[in-house]
Motif scaffolding. Structure first.
Motif, PDB file in Angstrom:
ATOM      1  N   VAL A 173     -35.335  12.567   9.689  1.00 51.52           N
ATOM      2  CA  VAL A 173     -34.443  11.634  10.198  1.00 51.52           C
ATOM      3  C   VAL A 173     -33.241  12.399  10.301  1.00 51.52           C
ATOM      4  N   SER A 174     -32.479  12.341  11.177  1.00 48.36           N
ATOM      5  CA  SER A 174     -31.268  13.025  11.490  1.00 48.36           C
ATOM      6  C   SER A 174     -30.000  12.335  11.641  1.00 48.36           C
ATOM      7  N   GLN A 175     -29.082  12.132  10.667  1.00 53.68           N
ATOM      8  CA  GLN A 175     -28.023  11.045  10.574  1.00 53.68           C
ATOM      9  C   GLN A 175     -26.665  11.715  10.867  1.00 53.68           C
ATOM     10  N   HIS A 176     -25.923  11.144  11.762  1.00 55.61           N
ATOM     11  CA  HIS A 176     -24.774  11.703  12.226  1.00 55.61           C
ATOM     12  C   HIS A 176     -23.741  10.561  12.550  1.00 55.61           C
ATOM     13  N   PRO A 177     -22.176  10.836  12.123  1.00 57.39           N
ATOM     14  CA  PRO A 177     -21.795  12.116  11.453  1.00 57.39           C
ATOM     15  C   PRO A 177     -22.089  12.065  10.010  1.00 57.39           C
ATOM     16  N   SER A 178     -21.953  13.068   9.198  1.00 53.49           N
ATOM     17  CA  SER A 178     -21.918  13.290   7.907  1.00 53.49           C
ATOM     18  C   SER A 178     -20.805  12.594   7.118  1.00 53.49           C
ATOM     19  N   TRP A 179     -19.855  12.716   7.892  1.00 55.73           N
ATOM     20  CA  TRP A 179     -18.437  12.107   7.168  1.00 55.73           C
ATOM     21  C   TRP A 179     -17.816  11.612   8.180  1.00 55.73           C
ATOM     22  N   VAL A 180     -16.781  10.607   8.021  1.00 55.71           N
ATOM     23  CA  VAL A 180     -15.928  10.200   8.916  1.00 55.71           C
ATOM     24  C   VAL A 180     -14.777   9.723   8.329  1.00 55.71           C
ATOM     25  N   ILE A 181     -13.615   9.737   8.665  1.00 59.07           N
ATOM     26  CA  ILE A 181     -12.399   8.907   8.353  1.00 59.07           C
ATOM     27  C   ILE A 181     -11.930   8.151   9.375  1.00 59.07           C
ATOM     28  N   CYS A 182     -11.701   6.957   9.182  1.00 54.58           N
ATOM     29  CA  CYS A 182     -11.126   6.064  10.227  1.00 54.58           C
ATOM     30  C   CYS A 182      -9.895   5.232   9.760  1.00 54.58           C
ATOM     31  N   LYS A 183      -9.152   4.834  10.523  1.00 57.73           N
ATOM     32  CA  LYS A 183      -8.142   3.771  10.340  1.00 57.73           C
ATOM     33  C   LYS A 183      -8.507   2.594  10.346  1.00 57.73           C
ATOM     34  N   SER A 184      -7.843   1.632   9.366  1.00 58.20           N
ATOM     35  CA  SER A 184      -8.213   0.232   9.377  1.00 58.20           C
ATOM     36  C   SER A 184      -8.180  -0.444  10.474  1.00 58.20           C
ATOM     37  N   GLY A 185      -9.210  -1.273  10.916  1.00 54.77           N
ATOM     38  CA  GLY A 185      -8.914  -2.110  12.055  1.00 54.77           C
ATOM     39  C   GLY A 185     -10.014  -1.538  13.447  1.00 54.77           C
ATOM     40  N   THR A 186     -10.224  -0.249  13.068  1.00 53.21           N
ATOM     41  CA  THR A 186     -11.082   0.548  14.106  1.00 53.21           C
ATOM     42  C   THR A 186     -12.518   0.569  13.911  1.00 53.21           C
ATOM     43  N   SER A 187     -13.502   0.939  14.625  1.00 50.97           N
ATOM     44  CA  SER A 187     -14.841   0.899  14.547  1.00 50.97           C
ATOM     45  C   SER A 187     -15.595   1.844  14.657  1.00 50.97           C
ATOM     46  N   VAL A 188     -16.500   2.174  13.860  1.00 55.88           N
ATOM     47  CA  VAL A 188     -17.219   3.506  13.492  1.00 55.88           C
ATOM     48  C   VAL A 188     -18.592   3.378  13.747  1.00 55.88           C
ATOM     49  N   LYS A 189     -19.286   4.057  14.656  1.00 54.18           N
ATOM     50  CA  LYS A 189     -20.679   4.181  14.754  1.00 54.18           C
ATOM     51  C   LYS A 189     -21.381   5.062  13.944  1.00 54.18           C
ATOM     52  N   ILE A 190     -22.499   5.025  13.380  1.00 56.64           N
ATOM     53  CA  ILE A 190     -23.355   5.897  12.852  1.00 56.64           C
ATOM     54  C   ILE A 190     -24.711   5.878  13.342  1.00 56.64           C
ATOM     55  N   GLU A 191     -25.212   7.173  13.670  1.00 60.14           N
ATOM     56  CA  GLU A 191     -26.563   7.228  14.519  1.00 60.14           C
ATOM     57  C   GLU A 191     -27.563   8.048  13.500  1.00 60.14           C
ATOM     58  N   CYS A 192     -28.798   7.248  13.710  1.00 61.86           N
ATOM     59  CA  CYS A 192     -30.070   7.764  13.080  1.00 61.86           C
ATOM     60  C   CYS A 192     -31.066   7.974  13.873  1.00 61.86           C
ATOM     61  N   ARG A 193     -31.417   9.273  14.162  1.00 62.29           N
ATOM     62  CA  ARG A 193     -32.825   9.576  14.994  1.00 62.29           C
ATOM     63  C   ARG A 193     -33.699   9.969  14.349  1.00 62.29           C
ATOM     64  N   SER A 194     -34.897   9.656  14.757  1.00 56.55           N
ATOM     65  CA  SER A 194     -36.243  10.224  14.110  1.00 56.55           C
ATOM     66  C   SER A 194     -36.602  11.268  15.058  1.00 56.55           C
ATOM     67  N   LEU A 195     -36.874  12.685  14.550  1.00 54.67           N
ATOM     68  CA  LEU A 195     -36.783  13.894  15.329  1.00 54.67           C
ATOM     69  C   LEU A 195     -38.298  14.282  15.669  1.00 54.67           C
ATOM     70  N   ASP A 196     -39.205  13.969  14.945  1.00 53.41           N
ATOM     71  CA  ASP A 196     -40.626  14.256  15.343  1.00 53.41           C
ATOM     72  C   ASP A 196     -41.446  13.106  14.912  1.00 53.41           C
ATOM     73  N   PHE A 197     -41.131  11.865  15.011  1.00 53.71           N
ATOM     74  CA  PHE A 197     -42.164  10.825  15.116  1.00 53.71           C
ATOM     75  C   PHE A 197     -41.479   9.322  15.500  1.00 53.71           C
ATOM     76  N   GLN A 198     -42.092   8.466  15.908  1.00 52.89           N
ATOM     77  CA  GLN A 198     -41.320   7.234  16.329  1.00 52.89           C
ATOM     78  C   GLN A 198     -41.234   6.223  15.310  1.00 52.89           C
ATOM     79  N   ALA A 199     -40.028   5.505  15.209  1.00 54.16           N
ATOM     80  CA  ALA A 199     -39.908   4.800  14.107  1.00 54.16           C
ATOM     81  C   ALA A 199     -39.656   3.432  14.931  1.00 54.16           C
ATOM     82  N   THR A 200     -40.655   2.492  14.659  1.00 53.76           N
ATOM     83  CA  THR A 200     -40.341   1.113  15.171  1.00 53.76           C
ATOM     84  C   THR A 200     -39.330   0.354  14.290  1.00 53.76           C
TER      85      THR A 200
END
Lengths: 110, 115
Positions: free
Chosen positions: B4-31
C-alpha cells in the motif's frame, strides 16, 4: 472482537530471544490472533498470525496456548532493528476492522 | 507481499486549508481500506472504513464533514482533512486487507503538521 492485554514495555538483550506475551482470555473459537509491529514513525508491519496451531515464519514464531487464552510472540534472535511497539490483536472477521490496543514497547539493547 | 503506497509522507499546511492524503494498493485490489490517526506516544485509532463505490463508515466521534473519504476505485482511497487546524496535526495511516497470507497491509503514514 476479544480484547487483549500486553505488558506496556519490555527489554531484551541483542542476540537473545524476545518473548512477548499477550493475554486474550475472552477469545472465541473463530477468532484469529494477529501480531503487528510499528517502528517509530512508520506504518505497522505484519509479523504473523494464527488460529489454534503454533506458527512460524521467517520473522517470528507464534505460540498459542491450548485453551487459546494467551499467546507468545517469539523473536528468536533479537537485533537492534527489532526495537518497536508490538501489537497483539484478536479478530473474528478477517478483512473487517482492526482495532489496536496499547501494545508492548520492546527495547533491544546492545 | 502486497504493498500500500501512501502519499505524501509529510505535509505542512496553514490553518484553514485542506489537505489530501492518498493511499494506493499497488498489486492487489482493495474493496475496503481503513484510515487511522495516531498521536505521539499513543496507539493507532481507527477513524473510518472506506468502501469502494459507497460511502465511508466513520467511527464514533470522528467528524465526517471534516475528514472526507473517497474510494473511487479498487486501488485508490483518499482522505481529505478539510479546514485543518493545529489540533488536526497527527500521523495518518491507511491500511487494506490483502487476504489470508499477510493479513492487513499498511501504508507508510503521513505526518500532517498544521501551522
Amino acid at each position: 472482537d476479544a480484547k487483549t492485554t500486553q505488558p506496556p514495555s519490555m527489554d531484551c538483550a541483542e542476540g537473545r530471544a524476545a518473548n512477548l506475551p499477550c493475554n486474550h482470555s475472552t477469545i472465541s473459537g473463530n477468532e484469529y490472533v494477529y501480531w503487528y509491529r510499528q517502528i517509530h514513525s512508520q506504518g505497522p508491519q505484519y509479523i504473523i498470525h494464527g488460529l489454534k496451531n503454533n506458527e512460524t515464519n521467517e520473522m517470528a514464531s507464534l505460540i498459542i496456548t491450548e485453551d487459546r487464552k494467551s499467546s507468545t510472540l517469539i523473536l528468536p534472535h533479537a537485533t537492534l532493528r527489532d526495537t518497536a511497539v508490538y501489537y497483539c490483536i484478536v479478530i473474528y472477521n478477517q478483512g473487517g476492522k482492526l482495532i489496536f490496543g496499547q501494545g508492548t514497547e520492546l527495547s533491544v539493547k546492545p | 507481499g502486497a504493498v500500500v503506497s501512501q502519499h505524501p509522507s509529510w505535509v505542512i499546511c496553514k490553518s484553514g486549508t485542506s489537505v489530501k492524503i492518498e493511499c494506493r494498493s499497488l498489486d492487489f485490489q482493495a474493496t475496503t481500506m481503513f484510515w487511522y490517526r495516531q498521536f505521539p506516544k499513543q496507539s493507532l485509532m481507527l477513524m473510518a472504513t472506506s468502501n469502494e463505490g459507497s460511502k465511508a463508515t466513520y467511527e464514533q466521534g470522528v467528524e465526517k464533514d471534516k475528514f472526507l473519504i473517497n474510494h473511487a476505485s479498487l486501488t485508490l482511497s483518499t482522505l481529505t482533512v478539510t479546514s485543518a487546524h493545529p489540533e488536526d496535526s497527527s500521523f495518518y495511516i491507511c491500511s487494506a486487507w490483502t487476504g489470508g497470507g499477510y493479513g492487513y497491509t499498511f501504508g507508510s503514514g503521513t505526518r500532517l503538521t498544521v501551522v
